[in-house]
Design a protein around this motif. Structure first.
Motif, PDB file in Angstrom:
ATOM      1  N   PHE A 186     -41.055  28.224   1.773  1.00 42.83           N
ATOM      2  CA  PHE A 186     -40.417  28.182   3.083  1.00 42.83           C
ATOM      3  C   PHE A 186     -40.176  26.749   3.552  1.00 42.83           C
ATOM      4  O   PHE A 186     -39.261  26.498   4.343  1.00 42.83           O
ATOM      5  CB  PHE A 186     -41.240  28.963   4.101  1.00 42.83           C
ATOM      6  CG  PHE A 186     -41.039  30.453   3.996  1.00 42.83           C
ATOM      7  CD1 PHE A 186     -39.846  31.025   4.363  1.00 42.83           C
ATOM      8  CD2 PHE A 186     -42.035  31.274   3.494  1.00 42.83           C
ATOM      9  CE1 PHE A 186     -39.631  32.392   4.252  1.00 42.83           C
ATOM     10  CE2 PHE A 186     -41.853  32.638   3.372  1.00 42.83           C
ATOM     11  CZ  PHE A 186     -40.647  33.199   3.758  1.00 42.83           C
ATOM     12  N   ALA A 187     -40.978  25.782   3.079  1.00 40.76           N
ATOM     13  CA  ALA A 187     -40.698  24.378   3.392  1.00 40.76           C
ATOM     14  C   ALA A 187     -39.367  23.956   2.777  1.00 40.76           C
ATOM     15  O   ALA A 187     -38.572  23.245   3.408  1.00 40.76           O
ATOM     16  CB  ALA A 187     -41.835  23.493   2.881  1.00 40.76           C
ATOM     17  N   ALA A 188     -39.127  24.414   1.540  1.00 42.90           N
ATOM     18  CA  ALA A 188     -37.850  24.114   0.897  1.00 42.90           C
ATOM     19  C   ALA A 188     -36.701  24.820   1.609  1.00 42.90           C
ATOM     20  O   ALA A 188     -35.600  24.269   1.739  1.00 42.90           O
ATOM     21  CB  ALA A 188     -37.903  24.523  -0.573  1.00 42.90           C
ATOM     22  N   ASP A 241     -35.594  23.771  -4.323  1.00 41.65           N
ATOM     23  CA  ASP A 241     -35.912  22.370  -4.068  1.00 41.65           C
ATOM     24  C   ASP A 241     -34.928  21.406  -4.702  1.00 41.65           C
ATOM     25  O   ASP A 241     -35.144  20.184  -4.690  1.00 41.65           O
ATOM     26  CB  ASP A 241     -37.323  22.059  -4.578  1.00 41.65           C
ATOM     27  CG  ASP A 241     -37.520  22.430  -6.047  1.00 41.65           C
ATOM     28  OD1 ASP A 241     -36.540  22.876  -6.689  1.00 41.65           O
ATOM     29  OD2 ASP A 241     -38.647  22.288  -6.548  1.00 41.65           O
ATOM     30  N   GLY A 242     -33.839  21.912  -5.292  1.00 37.10           N
ATOM     31  CA  GLY A 242     -32.869  21.056  -5.943  1.00 37.10           C
ATOM     32  C   GLY A 242     -33.167  20.810  -7.403  1.00 37.10           C
ATOM     33  O   GLY A 242     -32.298  20.363  -8.156  1.00 37.10           O
ATOM     34  N   LYS A 243     -34.397  21.088  -7.830  1.00 34.63           N
ATOM     35  CA  LYS A 243     -34.794  20.901  -9.224  1.00 34.63           C
ATOM     36  C   LYS A 243     -34.843  22.229  -9.965  1.00 34.63           C
ATOM     37  O   LYS A 243     -34.320  22.358 -11.070  1.00 34.63           O
ATOM     38  CB  LYS A 243     -36.154  20.225  -9.293  1.00 34.63           C
ATOM     39  CG  LYS A 243     -36.659  19.993 -10.703  1.00 34.63           C
ATOM     40  CD  LYS A 243     -38.021  19.323 -10.685  1.00 34.63           C
ATOM     41  CE  LYS A 243     -38.551  19.112 -12.099  1.00 34.63           C
ATOM     42  NZ  LYS A 243     -39.900  18.501 -12.102  1.00 34.63           N
ATOM     43  N   GLY A 267     -35.117  25.727 -13.662  1.00 31.06           N
ATOM     44  CA  GLY A 267     -35.373  27.132 -13.354  1.00 31.06           C
ATOM     45  C   GLY A 267     -35.275  28.005 -14.591  1.00 31.06           C
ATOM     46  O   GLY A 267     -36.114  28.883 -14.820  1.00 31.06           O
ATOM     47  N   PHE A 268     -34.241  27.778 -15.414  1.00 27.93           N
ATOM     48  CA  PHE A 268     -34.115  28.520 -16.673  1.00 27.93           C
ATOM     49  C   PHE A 268     -35.295  28.217 -17.593  1.00 27.93           C
ATOM     50  O   PHE A 268     -35.828  29.112 -18.254  1.00 27.93           O
ATOM     51  CB  PHE A 268     -32.802  28.156 -17.373  1.00 27.93           C
ATOM     52  CG  PHE A 268     -31.599  28.883 -16.838  1.00 27.93           C
ATOM     53  CD1 PHE A 268     -31.277  30.147 -17.309  1.00 27.93           C
ATOM     54  CD2 PHE A 268     -30.796  28.315 -15.876  1.00 27.93           C
ATOM     55  CE1 PHE A 268     -30.165  30.831 -16.830  1.00 27.93           C
ATOM     56  CE2 PHE A 268     -29.686  28.982 -15.378  1.00 27.93           C
ATOM     57  CZ  PHE A 268     -29.366  30.243 -15.857  1.00 27.93           C
ATOM     58  N   ILE A 269     -35.705  26.949 -17.627  1.00 22.81           N
ATOM     59  CA  ILE A 269     -36.826  26.558 -18.489  1.00 22.81           C
ATOM     60  C   ILE A 269     -38.113  27.242 -18.039  1.00 22.81           C
ATOM     61  O   ILE A 269     -38.905  27.713 -18.867  1.00 22.81           O
ATOM     62  CB  ILE A 269     -36.977  25.023 -18.487  1.00 22.81           C
ATOM     63  CG1 ILE A 269     -35.775  24.376 -19.175  1.00 22.81           C
ATOM     64  CG2 ILE A 269     -38.271  24.600 -19.177  1.00 22.81           C
ATOM     65  CD1 ILE A 269     -35.721  22.868 -19.060  1.00 22.81           C
ATOM     66  N   LEU A 274     -23.122  16.094 -14.046  1.00 21.58           N
ATOM     67  CA  LEU A 274     -24.094  15.906 -15.128  1.00 21.58           C
ATOM     68  C   LEU A 274     -25.179  16.978 -15.086  1.00 21.58           C
ATOM     69  O   LEU A 274     -25.586  17.508 -16.130  1.00 21.58           O
ATOM     70  CB  LEU A 274     -24.734  14.518 -15.040  1.00 21.58           C
ATOM     71  CG  LEU A 274     -25.762  14.185 -16.129  1.00 21.58           C
ATOM     72  CD1 LEU A 274     -25.157  14.338 -17.521  1.00 21.58           C
ATOM     73  CD2 LEU A 274     -26.324  12.778 -15.932  1.00 21.58           C
ATOM     74  N   ALA A 275     -25.634  17.342 -13.881  1.00 18.92           N
ATOM     75  CA  ALA A 275     -26.651  18.394 -13.760  1.00 18.92           C
ATOM     76  C   ALA A 275     -26.114  19.729 -14.257  1.00 18.92           C
ATOM     77  O   ALA A 275     -26.825  20.486 -14.937  1.00 18.92           O
ATOM     78  CB  ALA A 275     -27.114  18.516 -12.304  1.00 18.92           C
TER      79      ALA A 275
END
Length: 332
Positions: free
Chosen positions: A73-75, A106-108, A127-129, A234-235
């Protein structure tokens, strides 16, 4: 106005289908939640976070036990200002989809982005990893990019791990190493085997973008440069490698569902329909646990068999032919 079906209401609420005729002025607008119940859209002076807290029970059921709810919830609070112009229904379904996969926006690990008036869940490479690790078949995953002046070699016909080598000079800056020319991903599996190496050039990434990203195509038509492929090329390039890697390693049902949800987001479809259902997951876990317990119980109490059990024959036993010895018949 004709009553809409559950499927149509979900599509309208998520913004993927045209809305029905407008209600008379002064009538609160109704939106369909994920269970098909109609709920009143919040007034403009009510914060979106307070509105989302009405669905606290749904989020609690959706989040896996290993995800810290306060971190999630912080994210969410950090990303909400960027979703201010999104429809509440699309914001709810994007966040619930993210929660059901056990990813933090969180963007990651994942991102909740805005596409016009819609909020869209975007699982990132990490996330996939994470879901590959949860499958239990993957030991480690490596994702990288090869720059123009890096030393590397790739020989598909050579045995792993000699088929692929990348030796970047880390003493040099990224500018000295040059522009990114290739992105790659591979996994080490349980037992020591290595997966296929997935390598994508910039041209490969652009072809994936042009063919599959509806958001990029729409932004291009409208003269905008705010799609994720525009702002985080790139991401998305690295993520495309990981998505292809997910198809060549042992895939869990959850990982298959994540690929489908990601594709639905690229196509502008409702993503939560592809997310794991917490009730189904609970029942499946209970069934698997009961099955293992039952098998263990049978193994513990089963008597030792010392003789061969009779086998039911599908055909009657054939009589042996009668043989003749010295002119005298006898039964074999």
């Amino acid at each position: 106005m004709a009553k809409l079906s559950l499927k149509d209401r979900v599509k309208v609420a998520a913004g993927t289908a045209p809305a029905p005729a407008a209600e008379p002025v002064g009538v609160p607008k109704q939106v369909a939640d994920l269970k098909g119940h109609e709920r009143v859209e919040p007034p403009m002076n009510e914060t979106v976070m307070a509105w989302l807290m009405r669905y606290e029970k749904e989020f609690a059921e959706a989040l896996p036990a290993h995800i810290d709810r306060s971190a999630f919830f912080a994210a969410v609070r950090a990303v909400l200002p960027r979703l201010a112009n999104c429809t509440p229904a699309s914001t709810l379904q994007a966040l619930l989809t993210c929660a059901r996969f056990g990813l933090v926006p969180d963007g990651k690990h994942a991102v909740i982005k805005r596409e016009g008036a819609l909020a869209v869940f975007v699982p990132m490479a990490q996330g996939f990893i994470d879901l590959m690790y949860r499958s239990g078949a993957v030991d480690s995953v490596h994702v990288g990019e090869i720059r123009e002046h890096d030393e590397y070699s790739y020989t598909p016909t050579a045995p792993a791990p000699d088929d692929f080598v990348h030796r970047p000079d880390l003493r040099k800056s990224k500018e000295e190493r040059g522009d990114v020319v290739l992105c790659y991903a591979f996994a080490w599996l349980k037992g020591g085997a290595r997966s296929q190496v997935v390598i994508l050039s910039r041209e490969d990434a652009e072809e994936i973008r042009d063919e599959y990203s509806t958001a990029y195509q729409q932004a291009k038509v409208e003269g905008r440069e705010d799609s994720f492929w525009h702002t985080h090329f790139l991401a998305m390039w690295r993520k495309s490698c990981v998505r292809r890697l997910a198809k060549v390693v042992p895939m869990s049902a959850e990982l298959v569902a994540l690929v489908k949800a990601d594709a639905a987001g690229e196509s502008g479809e409702v993503q939560v329909l592809h997310a794991p259902d917490p009730e189904d997951a609970r029942l499946l876990a209970e069934a698997e646990s009961a099955s293992v317990a039952a098998e263990a119980s049978q193994d513990a109490h089963a008597p030792t068999i010392t003789r061969r059990l009779p086998v039911k024959r599908s055909q009657p036993r054939r009589k042996a032919p009668r043989r003749v010895r010295r002119g005298r018949k006898y039964a074999a």
